[in-house]
Design a protein around this motif. Structure first.
Motif, short mmCIF file in Angstrom:
data_model
loop_
_atom_site.label_atom_id
_atom_site.label_comp_id
_atom_site.label_asym_id
_atom_site.label_seq_id
_atom_site.Cartn_x
_atom_site.Cartn_y
_atom_site.Cartn_z
N ILE A 191 0.87 -1.19 0.00
CA ILE A 191 0.00 0.00 0.00
C ILE A 191 0.91 1.23 0.00
CG2 ILE A 191 -1.73 1.29 1.32
CD1 ILE A 191 -2.39 -1.47 2.70
N LYS A 192 0.63 2.17 -0.90
CA LYS A 192 1.44 3.40 -0.95
C LYS A 192 0.55 4.64 -0.88
CE LYS A 192 5.24 1.36 -3.42
NZ LYS A 192 6.33 1.54 -4.36
N ALA A 193 0.85 5.52 0.06
CA ALA A 193 0.17 6.82 0.08
C ALA A 193 0.64 7.60 -1.14
CB ALA A 193 0.53 7.57 1.36
N GLN A 236 15.92 -8.87 -5.54
CA GLN A 236 16.91 -7.94 -5.01
C GLN A 236 16.43 -6.51 -5.27
OE1 GLN A 236 19.76 -7.98 -3.35
NE2 GLN A 236 20.73 -9.98 -3.63
N GLU A 237 16.49 -5.68 -4.23
CA GLU A 237 16.18 -4.27 -4.43
C GLU A 237 17.45 -3.52 -4.80
OE1 GLU A 237 13.58 -3.21 -0.98
OE2 GLU A 237 13.44 -1.35 -2.13
N VAL A 238 17.35 -2.64 -5.78
CA VAL A 238 18.51 -1.91 -6.28
C VAL A 238 18.14 -0.44 -6.48
CG1 VAL A 238 19.93 -1.63 -8.37
CG2 VAL A 238 19.55 -3.91 -7.45
N PHE A 281 -2.42 0.72 -4.64
CA PHE A 281 -2.03 -0.65 -4.34
C PHE A 281 -1.06 -1.08 -5.43
CE2 PHE A 281 -6.21 -0.64 -2.25
CZ PHE A 281 -5.85 -1.18 -1.02
N GLN A 282 0.01 -1.75 -5.00
CA GLN A 282 0.98 -2.20 -5.99
C GLN A 282 1.24 -3.69 -5.78
OE1 GLN A 282 5.05 -0.36 -6.04
NE2 GLN A 282 4.15 0.93 -7.62
N GLU A 283 1.32 -4.41 -6.88
CA GLU A 283 1.67 -5.82 -6.85
C GLU A 283 2.99 -5.97 -6.07
OE1 GLU A 283 3.79 -8.72 -10.17
OE2 GLU A 283 2.93 -6.82 -10.78
N ARG A 284 3.05 -6.92 -5.14
CA ARG A 284 4.26 -7.06 -4.35
C ARG A 284 5.31 -7.86 -5.11
NH1 ARG A 284 4.86 -8.96 1.75
NH2 ARG A 284 2.90 -7.86 1.88
N LEU A 285 6.49 -7.22 -5.24
CA LEU A 285 7.60 -7.90 -5.94
C LEU A 285 8.53 -8.57 -4.95
CD1 LEU A 285 8.51 -5.10 -8.52
CD2 LEU A 285 7.04 -7.09 -8.88
N ARG A 286 9.23 -9.57 -5.43
CA ARG A 286 10.25 -10.23 -4.62
C ARG A 286 11.53 -10.35 -5.43
NH1 ARG A 286 5.43 -11.85 -2.89
NH2 ARG A 286 5.16 -11.72 -0.66
N ILE A 322 9.88 0.30 -9.03
CA ILE A 322 8.77 0.46 -8.09
C ILE A 322 8.47 1.92 -7.83
CG2 ILE A 322 8.91 -1.80 -6.95
CD1 ILE A 322 10.40 -0.42 -4.64
N GLU A 323 9.46 2.77 -8.07
CA GLU A 323 9.21 4.20 -7.86
C GLU A 323 10.36 5.00 -8.45
OE1 GLU A 323 9.64 5.64 -3.89
OE2 GLU A 323 11.59 4.71 -3.67
N PHE A 324 10.12 6.30 -8.62
CA PHE A 324 11.19 7.23 -8.97
C PHE A 324 11.28 8.30 -7.89
CE2 PHE A 324 10.15 5.65 -13.27
CZ PHE A 324 11.41 5.22 -13.65
P1 AMP Z 1 9.46 3.30 -1.24
O1 AMP Z 1 9.15 4.34 -0.21
O2 AMP Z 1 8.57 3.31 -2.43
O3 AMP Z 1 10.93 3.24 -1.53
O4 AMP Z 1 9.16 1.89 -0.55
C1 AMP Z 1 9.73 1.52 0.68
C2 AMP Z 1 10.04 0.07 0.65
O5 AMP Z 1 8.85 -0.70 0.48
C3 AMP Z 1 10.90 -0.34 -0.53
O6 AMP Z 1 12.25 -0.12 -0.27
C4 AMP Z 1 10.56 -1.81 -0.67
O7 AMP Z 1 11.32 -2.59 0.23
C5 AMP Z 1 9.11 -1.86 -0.30
N1 AMP Z 1 8.30 -1.85 -1.53
C6 AMP Z 1 7.81 -0.78 -2.20
N2 AMP Z 1 7.11 -1.17 -3.29
C7 AMP Z 1 7.17 -2.51 -3.32
C8 AMP Z 1 6.62 -3.52 -4.20
N3 AMP Z 1 5.87 -3.20 -5.26
N4 AMP Z 1 6.88 -4.80 -3.90
C9 AMP Z 1 7.62 -5.14 -2.82
N5 AMP Z 1 8.15 -4.26 -1.96
C10 AMP Z 1 7.92 -2.96 -2.19
#
Ligand code: AMP
Ligand code: GLY
Length: 426
Positions: free
Chosen positions: A144-146, A193-195, A186-191, A285-287
């Protein structure tokens, strides 16, 4: 010789100023407002980052050649538009371009329209719709993202449905994030490595910087609440040149091209938050519209050329290069935090041991501290970042850790993660 104004007082601002101070073209650096460490690199000004007219007035009066904006809020508030209207070069995106970070709804729609690989996203503007969305789904399948800027508190990765529901009520009904939570995505949850990917751009060309990972959670093992970042390191050993090229051509360049095509050219630093999924696909997932903090500190330790002409080229829309010279080794940062962080921080303690740092490959980038009667006193949650360069990641990390403790840098009740880098070093 040029004078540069750095807008910011975080560790990222210190690192940018430190790097720019090494430029043979730069004579004077000002920080607004700076912190307990930036005085060693330039002059701290009593102007806050949200005082846009105060900043403009100073830049005009002092004939600042280049202003570099470190945090996102002044960018979203239009500092670049204000300076450009006055004919003053400034590094960062316009308010319209900064929307890429300022609104998650905007960014999800932008990625969809420009074919940038991203997780499926569903914007929702009422609590009833949100409850309906989670009703028939496993909480492990979405995040969930605000919509708006929420200082790192806007993303919920739920473990159970009840947790998702409570978060939705807090954000959408009780408005704990204010305006930022009026809409959610709402965003599909990914699994995987985060980069973090970083591209410098003049609106057209890009220069990729090294890929970095950070640790957002406060405790070892990536547990506990999210913070701004407890540590970071780069470059990443698992990043192949093929994957790097895909990220550049499938995500970062299309984002810059998309912004230009939409009539809001993006100049400055574009930060892509990515996942490399379990099957090796890069997705955004974001910019963000600025450098990461503390990732920037790592990047500044790795860049091996004069940054001033490059940032100026971005600001003026005439970047002449498409790559940047880098050191061959690795860099890492370990952040030292005050008791209570990321909640209410207990501050007012003296930082000791700063004079013991003699290694030229170690830099202390200050953040939440201030200078008082010659002493450095803690003043916020993330106090400083111990940053080191080494021939490899292990070397950089052990050098950073070697500086911390009763015989090195310390302050009352400080806490820090002991496992920065574990995701790649094991
Ligand atoms: P953000 O503030 O968008 O960087 O998100 C904070 C953290 O939430 C990220 O560093 C990820 O670990 C996790 N996250 C955000 N979006 C996703 C996604 N779509 N799937 C899985 N984890 C996410
Ligand atoms: N370290 C994460 C960020 O700057 O957003």
């Amino acid at each position: 010789m040029a004078s540069v104004l750095i807008v910011g007082g975080e560790g990222r601002a210190h690192a940018l100023g430190w790097k720019l101070a090494q430029s043979p073209l730069v004579e004077q650096i000002y920080f607004a407002p700076g912190n307990g460490g930036t005085g060693a690199v330039g002059e701290n000004l009593p102007i806050e980052v949200n005082d846009l007219s105060g900043l403009l007035k100073f830049a005009k009066k002092t004939k600042i050649d280049l202003t570099v904006v470190s945090p996102e809020q002044p960018l979203v508030d239009g500092i670049v538009d204000l300076f450009e209207a006055a004919g003053l070069p400034i590094f960062g995106p316009s308010a319209k371009a900064a929307m890429i970070e300022g609104s998650k709804v905007f960014s999800a729609d932008f990625m969809l329209r420009h074919n940038i690989p991203h997780p499926a996203s569903t914007p929702v503007s009422t609590l009833a719709e949100a409850k309906d969305y989670i009703k028939n789904r496993s909480p492990k399948d979405y995040v969930i993202k605000a919509d708006g800027l929420a200082a790192g508190k806007g993303v919920i990765v739920p473990k159970a449905q009840a947790e998702a529901e409570t978060a939705l009520i807090k954000i959408m009904q009780k408005s704990i994030l204010g305006e930022a939570g009026r809409q959610i995505v709402f965003q599909e949850r990914l699994r995987g490595q985060e980069v973090s990917a970083f591209a410098l751009s003049d609106g057209q060309k890009i220069i990729m910087l090294p890929f970095v990972q950070d640790h957002k959670q406060v405790f070892d093992g990536d547990r506990g609440p999210n913070t701004g970042g407890m540590g970071a390191y780069g470059p990443l050993p698992f990043m192949t040149s093929q994957l790097a090229e895909r990220i550049k051509t499938e995500i970062m360049q299309p984002a810059i091209d998309g912004m230009r095509a939409d009539g809001t050219p993006y100049r400055g630093l574009l930060y892509g938050g990515l996942f490399i999924t379990e099957v090796g696909e890069p997705k955004a997932i974001e910019f963000n519209c600025r450098f990461g903090d503390p990732e920037c500190q790592v990047l500044m330790m790795l860049v091996d050329e004069d940054l001033y002409p490059i940032l100026m080229g971005c600001a003026q829309g005439n970047l002449t290069k498409d790559s940047i010279k880098l050191k061959t080794g690795s860099a890492a940062i370990v952040c030292l935090a005050s008791k209570g962080y990321p909640g209410t921080a207990e501050t007012g303690y003296e930082v000791k041991g700063l004079d013991k740092i003699k290694d030229p490959n170690v830099m202390i980038f200050h953040a939440g501290d201030k200078k008082e009667n010659g002493k450095v006193i803690t003043s916020a949650g993330r106090v400083l970042g111990v940053t080191a360069y080494g021939k490899d990641l292990k070397g950089a990390l052990s050098k950073a850790y070697a500086q911390i403790g009763p015989k090195g840098i310390h302050f009352e009740h400080m806490h820090f993660r002991k496992d920065i880098g574990f995701r790649v070093l094991g």
